[in-house]
Design a protein around this motif. Structure first.
Motif, mmCIF file in Angstrom:
data_model
loop_
_atom_site.group_PDB
_atom_site.id
_atom_site.type_symbol
_atom_site.label_atom_id
_atom_site.label_comp_id
_atom_site.label_asym_id
_atom_site.label_seq_id
_atom_site.Cartn_x
_atom_site.Cartn_y
_atom_site.Cartn_z
ATOM 1 N N GLN A 100 0.835 -1.193 0.000
ATOM 2 C CA GLN A 100 0.000 0.000 0.000
ATOM 3 C C GLN A 100 0.870 1.243 0.000
ATOM 4 O O GLN A 100 2.039 1.206 0.399
ATOM 5 C CB GLN A 100 -0.924 -0.008 1.225
ATOM 6 N N LEU A 101 0.274 2.327 -0.463
ATOM 7 C CA LEU A 101 0.993 3.599 -0.571
ATOM 8 C C LEU A 101 0.032 4.724 -0.207
ATOM 9 O O LEU A 101 -1.101 4.755 -0.692
ATOM 10 C CB LEU A 101 1.445 3.795 -2.018
ATOM 11 N N THR A 102 0.488 5.633 0.635
ATOM 12 C CA THR A 102 -0.279 6.869 0.835
ATOM 13 C C THR A 102 0.460 7.993 0.133
ATOM 14 O O THR A 102 1.684 8.001 0.057
ATOM 15 C CB THR A 102 -0.431 7.207 2.330
ATOM 16 N N SER A 103 -0.318 8.937 -0.368
ATOM 17 C CA SER A 103 0.277 10.055 -1.097
ATOM 18 C C SER A 103 -0.413 11.346 -0.661
ATOM 19 O O SER A 103 -1.628 11.482 -0.817
ATOM 20 C CB SER A 103 0.095 9.809 -2.596
ATOM 21 N N ASN A 104 0.365 12.262 -0.089
ATOM 22 C CA ASN A 104 -0.179 13.573 0.291
ATOM 23 C C ASN A 104 -0.168 14.473 -0.928
ATOM 24 O O ASN A 104 0.822 14.518 -1.663
ATOM 25 C CB ASN A 104 0.669 14.201 1.403
ATOM 26 N N LEU A 105 -1.264 15.192 -1.130
ATOM 27 C CA LEU A 105 -1.402 16.020 -2.335
ATOM 28 C C LEU A 105 -1.273 17.483 -1.954
ATOM 29 O O LEU A 105 -1.838 17.933 -0.950
ATOM 30 C CB LEU A 105 -2.769 15.760 -2.969
ATOM 31 N N TYR A 106 -0.544 18.216 -2.781
ATOM 32 C CA TYR A 106 -0.309 19.636 -2.499
ATOM 33 C C TYR A 106 -0.629 20.488 -3.717
ATOM 34 O O TYR A 106 -0.295 20.121 -4.848
ATOM 35 C CB TYR A 106 1.163 19.868 -2.107
ATOM 36 N N PHE A 107 -1.241 21.639 -3.457
ATOM 37 C CA PHE A 107 -1.372 22.659 -4.491
ATOM 38 C C PHE A 107 -0.084 23.477 -4.477
ATOM 39 O O PHE A 107 0.600 23.556 -3.449
ATOM 40 C CB PHE A 107 -2.593 23.535 -4.227
ATOM 41 N N SER A 108 0.232 24.087 -5.619
ATOM 42 C CA SER A 108 1.533 24.754 -5.731
ATOM 43 C C SER A 108 1.703 25.876 -4.711
ATOM 44 O O SER A 108 2.758 25.992 -4.080
ATOM 45 C CB SER A 108 1.723 25.310 -7.144
ATOM 46 N N ALA A 109 0.653 26.710 -4.547
ATOM 47 C CA ALA A 109 0.780 27.857 -3.640
ATOM 48 C C ALA A 109 0.996 27.377 -2.201
ATOM 49 O O ALA A 109 1.716 28.006 -1.411
ATOM 50 C CB ALA A 109 -0.462 28.733 -3.731
#
Ligand SMILES: C[S@@+](CC[C@H](N)C(=O)[O-])C[C@H]1O[C@@H](n2cnc3c(N)ncnc32)[C@H](O)[C@@H]1O
Length: 233
Positions: free
Chosen positions: A218-227
């Protein structure tokens, strides 16, 4: 969320897949310009050396580190095969603690994987502390809307089908060792409030048509907006 603890899937057969089949891409030339302009350089989350090995082959002074011992071991092998022996370390980036300081640090496809958001903030601090004064961090970020299929799942009511069903492997790839390999990922959950995805991957290996290994991670991935990332920096 489905309660998947922060973790990454870059182990065993998945690591092998990266070393056999993930060896090209436009990122290699893109990041190379920065490495050429500022050495020594450090490739954080170097994986099996998709970027690092061509740089070492070109005679650039690049060290590498990655959280997965399997990826690091395969990276060392690939570097050796081109006559190089870069300094490689097995460390998670939020715990980065190396004796050298760098004029360039690159992170390609590594931030937010298998970590908490606090750890990502800590990782940026650790990266900063490993730069020489005036050094440069070159970090890529896959914004949440970069893939329309994934972005369409953010509104309320669009996630009823999660977790996705387990599917049999779609297609196989032939390795240079004569074995066949397949990876089949599925999305377990997306939490727009936490900006985090949880994935599962099934990895397969066949020899002479017979399934000889099957692994699941399994993999978790945190998502970010550029700003948001700029503010964190
Ligand atoms: C998508 S791969 C990218 C590998 C390489 N940068 C490339 O572009 O080919 C992500 C890599 O990040 C590593 N990784 C995941 N979480 C990490 C962490 N917290 N610290 C350091 N490396 C991590 C994985 O082991 C894997 O090798």
């Amino acid at each position: 969320m489905t309660g998947v603890d922060p973790q990454s899937w870059h182990h065993g057969l998945v690591a092998r897949w990266w070393s056999l089949f993930r060896t090209t891409g436009p990122e290699i030339e893109y990041f190379k310009k920065f490495v050429e302009a500022g050495q020594p350089a450090l490739d954080v989350a170097c994986g099996t050396g998709r970027l690092l090995v061509p740089y070492v082959r070109a005679g650039l002074d690049v060290d590498g580190c990655d959280a997965s011992p399997d990826m690091v071991a395969l990276c060392a092998q690939a570097a050796q095969a081109v006559g190089g022996s870069p300094t490689l370390s097995c460390q998670a980036m939020h715990e980065l603690d190396l004796p050298r300081r760098y004029n360039t640090i690159i992170v390609c496809g590594g931030l937010g994987l298998g970590s908490t958001r606090d750890q990502d903030e800590q990782a940026l601090r650790r990266l900063y502390e490993h730069l020489e004064p005036g050094g440069r961090l070159v970090l890529d970020n896959e914004v949440p809307y970069s893939n329309a299929k994934h972005w369409n799942r953010w509104p309320v009511g669009q996630r009823g089908h999660l977790p996705e069903r387990t599917r049999p492997p779609d297609s196989r790839r032939l390795g240079p060792d004569g074995d066949e390999y397949a990876l089949e990922p599925r999305l377990l959950d997306l939490d727009p409030l936490r900006q985090q995805e949880a994935w599962e991957i099934s990895a397969y290996r066949w020899r002479d048509g017979e399934l000889i290994a099957q692994e699941r991670y399994q993999l978790t991935s945190n998502l970010y907006f550029s700003a948001e990332l700029v503010m964190m920096l």
